[in-house]
Design an enzyme around this catalytic site. Structure first.
Site, mmCIF file in Angstrom:
data_model
loop_
_atom_site.group_PDB
_atom_site.id
_atom_site.type_symbol
_atom_site.label_atom_id
_atom_site.label_comp_id
_atom_site.label_asym_id
_atom_site.label_seq_id
_atom_site.Cartn_x
_atom_site.Cartn_y
_atom_site.Cartn_z
ATOM 1 N N LYS A 14 94.494 -6.218 53.041
ATOM 2 C CA LYS A 14 95.398 -7.149 52.343
ATOM 3 C C LYS A 14 96.485 -6.434 51.559
ATOM 4 C CE LYS A 14 92.797 -9.387 49.472
ATOM 5 N NZ LYS A 14 91.449 -8.930 49.750
ATOM 6 N N ARG A 88 90.906 -17.055 44.436
ATOM 7 C CA ARG A 88 89.635 -16.619 45.009
ATOM 8 C C ARG A 88 88.517 -17.603 44.750
ATOM 9 N NH1 ARG A 88 90.997 -10.500 44.332
ATOM 10 N NH2 ARG A 88 89.307 -9.464 45.377
ATOM 11 N N ARG A 127 87.240 4.504 52.109
ATOM 12 C CA ARG A 127 88.207 4.471 51.009
ATOM 13 C C ARG A 127 87.574 5.016 49.720
ATOM 14 N NH1 ARG A 127 90.551 -1.259 48.994
ATOM 15 N NH2 ARG A 127 88.695 -1.262 47.705
ATOM 16 N N ARG A 133 88.165 4.649 42.579
ATOM 17 C CA ARG A 133 87.952 3.349 41.939
ATOM 18 C C ARG A 133 86.490 3.219 41.530
ATOM 19 N NH1 ARG A 133 90.844 -1.678 44.962
ATOM 20 N NH2 ARG A 133 88.907 -2.623 44.262
ATOM 21 N N ARG A 144 80.472 -7.156 46.739
ATOM 22 C CA ARG A 144 81.794 -7.803 46.765
ATOM 23 C C ARG A 144 81.979 -8.629 48.035
ATOM 24 N NH1 ARG A 144 86.151 -3.855 46.534
ATOM 25 N NH2 ARG A 144 87.522 -5.332 45.535
HETATM 26 P P1 AMP Z 1 91.148 -6.517 44.369
HETATM 27 O O1 AMP Z 1 91.941 -5.282 44.155
HETATM 28 O O2 AMP Z 1 91.984 -7.699 44.754
HETATM 29 O O3 AMP Z 1 89.994 -6.318 45.298
HETATM 30 O O4 AMP Z 1 90.505 -6.902 42.949
HETATM 31 C C1 AMP Z 1 89.663 -6.003 42.258
HETATM 32 C C2 AMP Z 1 88.810 -6.752 41.243
HETATM 33 O O5 AMP Z 1 89.647 -7.457 40.312
HETATM 34 C C3 AMP Z 1 87.922 -7.848 41.824
HETATM 35 O O6 AMP Z 1 86.702 -7.328 42.331
HETATM 36 C C4 AMP Z 1 87.710 -8.743 40.631
HETATM 37 O O7 AMP Z 1 86.790 -8.175 39.709
HETATM 38 C C5 AMP Z 1 89.080 -8.717 39.974
HETATM 39 N N1 AMP Z 1 89.944 -9.787 40.516
HETATM 40 C C6 AMP Z 1 91.092 -9.639 41.240
HETATM 41 N N2 AMP Z 1 91.613 -10.834 41.558
HETATM 42 C C7 AMP Z 1 90.768 -11.769 41.040
HETATM 43 C C8 AMP Z 1 90.751 -13.183 41.048
HETATM 44 N N3 AMP Z 1 91.689 -13.901 41.682
HETATM 45 N N4 AMP Z 1 89.729 -13.812 40.395
HETATM 46 C C9 AMP Z 1 88.784 -13.112 39.767
HETATM 47 N N5 AMP Z 1 88.723 -11.785 39.736
HETATM 48 C C10 AMP Z 1 89.712 -11.100 40.363
#
Ligand code: AMP
Length: 187
Positions: A14, A88, A127, A133, A144
Site C-alpha cells: 500500500k 480501518r 521487511r 520498526r 496485525r
Molecule cells: P501502517 O503503517 O498503516 O501499517 O500503520 C501502523 C500502525 O499505526 C498500525 O498498526 C496501527 O497501530 C496504527 N494505525 C495506522 N492507521 C490506523 C487507523 N486508521 N486506525 C487505527 N490505527 C491505525
C-alpha cells in the site's frame, strides 16, 4: 480533483503504491501510519497515546485517529488525495463519510490490493530485517494480519455496495501493480 482510498492487508504494498498514485493524480499522500510514526518520533502527546497500540500491532483508538484525519483533510492541499491506512474500522468509515460531507465532497474510488496471506507474512518478515520498526516482529506481524481480517476486511463489502470498490492484484513489480491500479480507476 480526485479522492481515493488505498486499502489492503499489511504488507500488500500500500505505502509504495500510495506514494506513486498520489503523484499521478497530482494530490497528497496521507498515511495515518506515517503520521503516527512521525508523532512517536517527535514525542508529541498524540505520539505518546499511539505508541503502545502500535508496538502491540493493535489499532489506535478511533477517537484519536479520527480527530487526526479530520485535521489533515481540512488542509488546503488535500483537494486531491490518496488516503492510505484509513479507514480501518466501520466507525472510521462513518467518520470519514461525515468529514467528506462537511467538506462538500465524496470519494471517487476505493482501491484494494489483494495478496495471498502467506506471501504477505513472508514479505513482512523480510521487511522486518531492515525496517527497524518496533512493530515488525513475527508475533506482531501475524497479529496485525488477524486484526486486519477482523476489523478492516468487513469494510470491503460496504464500499462494494456503494459501487466504489476496485480490486487489484497486488502481486507483481511496482510498475505492474501501478499499471493495474491506473486501469482500475481509469487513469
Ligand atoms: P501502517 O503503517 O498503516 O501499517 O500503520 C501502523 C500502525 O499505526 C498500525 O498498526 C496501527 O497501530 C496504527 N494505525 C495506522 N492507521 C490506523 C487507523 N486508521 N486506525 C487505527 N490505527 C491505525
Amino acid at each position: 480533483m480526485t479522492k481515493l482510498l488505498l486499502m489492503g492487508p499489511p504488507g500488500a504494498g500500500k505505502g509504495t503504491q500510495a506514494v506513486g498514485l498520489a503523484e499521478r493524480i497530482g494530490g497528497v499522500h496521507i498515511s495515518t501510519g506515517d503520521i503516527f510514526r512521525a508523532n512517536v518520533a517527535e514525542g508529541t502527546p498524540l505520539g505518546v497515546k499511539a505508541k503502545r497500540y502500535m508496538d502491540a500491532g493493535q489499532y489506535v483508538p478511533d477517537e484519536v485517529t479520527n480527530a487526526m484525519v479530520r485535521d489533515r483533510l481540512a488542509h488546503d492541499d488535500a483537494q486531491s488525495f490518496v488516503l492510505d491506512g484509513y479507514p480501518r474500522t466501520l466507525d472510521q468509515v462513518e467518520t470519514l463519510d461525515g468529514i467528506l460531507a462537511d467538506l462538500g465532497t465524496e470519494l471517487d474510488a476505493v482501491v484494494v490490493l489483494t495478496v495471498d496471506h502467506e506471501e504477505l507474512i513472508a514479505r513482512l518478515l523480510k521487511r522486518a530485517e531492515t525496517s527497524g520498526r518496533s512493530d515488525d516482529t513475527e508475533e506482531v506481524i501475524r497479529g496485525r494480519q488477524d486484526v486486519y481480517v477482523a476489523e478492516t476486511a468487513p469494510l470491503l463489502p460496504v464500499y462494494r455496495e456503494r459501487g466504489l470498490l476496485r480490486e487489484v492484484d497486488g502481486v507483481g513489480s511496482i510498475g505492474e501493480v501501478a499499471a493495474r491500479i491506473n486501469d482500475a480507476i481509469g487513469l
